[in-house]
Write a protein that holds these residues in place. Structure first.
Motif, PDB file in Angstrom:
ATOM      1  N   LEU A   1      15.810   6.708  -7.628  1.00 52.56           N
ATOM      2  CA  LEU A   1      15.513   8.116  -7.496  1.00 52.56           C
ATOM      3  C   LEU A   1      17.101   8.725  -6.988  1.00 52.56           C
ATOM      4  O   LEU A   1      17.836   9.545  -7.453  1.00 52.56           O
ATOM      5  CB  LEU A   1      14.602   8.835  -6.469  1.00 52.56           C
TER       6      LEU A   1
ATOM      7  N   CYS B   1      18.098   8.936 -11.072  1.00 48.69           N
ATOM      8  CA  CYS B   1      17.226  10.348 -11.426  1.00 48.69           C
ATOM      9  C   CYS B   1      18.153  11.339 -10.923  1.00 48.69           C
ATOM     10  O   CYS B   1      18.204  12.395 -11.639  1.00 48.69           O
ATOM     11  CB  CYS B   1      16.119  10.105 -10.720  1.00 48.69           C
TER      12      CYS B   1
ATOM     13  N   ASP C   1       9.531  14.394 -12.952  1.00 49.96           N
ATOM     14  CA  ASP C   1       8.831  13.017 -12.726  1.00 49.96           C
ATOM     15  C   ASP C   1       7.773  12.871 -13.569  1.00 49.96           C
ATOM     16  O   ASP C   1       6.614  11.956 -13.382  1.00 49.96           O
ATOM     17  CB  ASP C   1       8.836  12.563 -11.408  1.00 49.96           C
TER      18      ASP C   1
ATOM     19  N   ILE D   1      12.578  17.012 -10.506  1.00 52.61           N
ATOM     20  CA  ILE D   1      13.154  15.561  -9.899  1.00 52.61           C
ATOM     21  C   ILE D   1      13.810  15.891  -8.387  1.00 52.61           C
ATOM     22  O   ILE D   1      13.910  15.372  -7.437  1.00 52.61           O
ATOM     23  CB  ILE D   1      14.230  14.875 -10.921  1.00 52.61           C
TER      24      ILE D   1
ATOM     25  N   SER E   1      11.204   6.181  -9.676  1.00 52.64           N
ATOM     26  CA  SER E   1      10.706   7.478  -9.963  1.00 52.64           C
ATOM     27  C   SER E   1      10.834   7.307 -11.583  1.00 52.64           C
ATOM     28  O   SER E   1      11.623   7.006 -12.112  1.00 52.64           O
ATOM     29  CB  SER E   1      11.479   8.415  -9.519  1.00 52.64           C
TER      30      SER E   1
END
Length: 85
Positions: free
Chosen positions: A30, A34, A50, A55, A67
């Motif tokens: 994450l 992400c 997600d 996100i 994630s």
């Protein structure tokens, strides 16, 4: 991952890295993968989730939290979210 997202920014499409049966929380980190890509996609006018929430709204609970990631143009992502519900 950089080249895949670059291609989607230039030509359109959705970058999907969902959770799997073996890794239901996904494989991408994450904080390191992400969030930076979600920020770039959103600044370019797209959307990154997600599969359940944005996100950038996910509050990390651990440093190496994983994630799933779905990122793309706003219209395509809204269509995808309809399928994921």
């Amino acid at each position: 991952m950089v080249s895949d997202l670059h291609r989607n920014l230039i030509k359109g499409g959705i970058f999907m890295y969902p959770g799997t049966f073996g890794k239901p929380k996904g494989k991408l980190r994450l904080m390191y993968e992400c969030n930076p890509f979600a920020f770039i996609i959103e600044v370019a006018g797209g959307k990154a989730t997600d599969g359940k929430q944005r996100i950038l709204d996910v509050v990390p609970t651990e440093l190496h939290q994983r994630s799933p990631l779905f990122a793309g143009s706003r219209l395509m992502m809204e269509e995808l979210e309809g399928y994921l519900r």
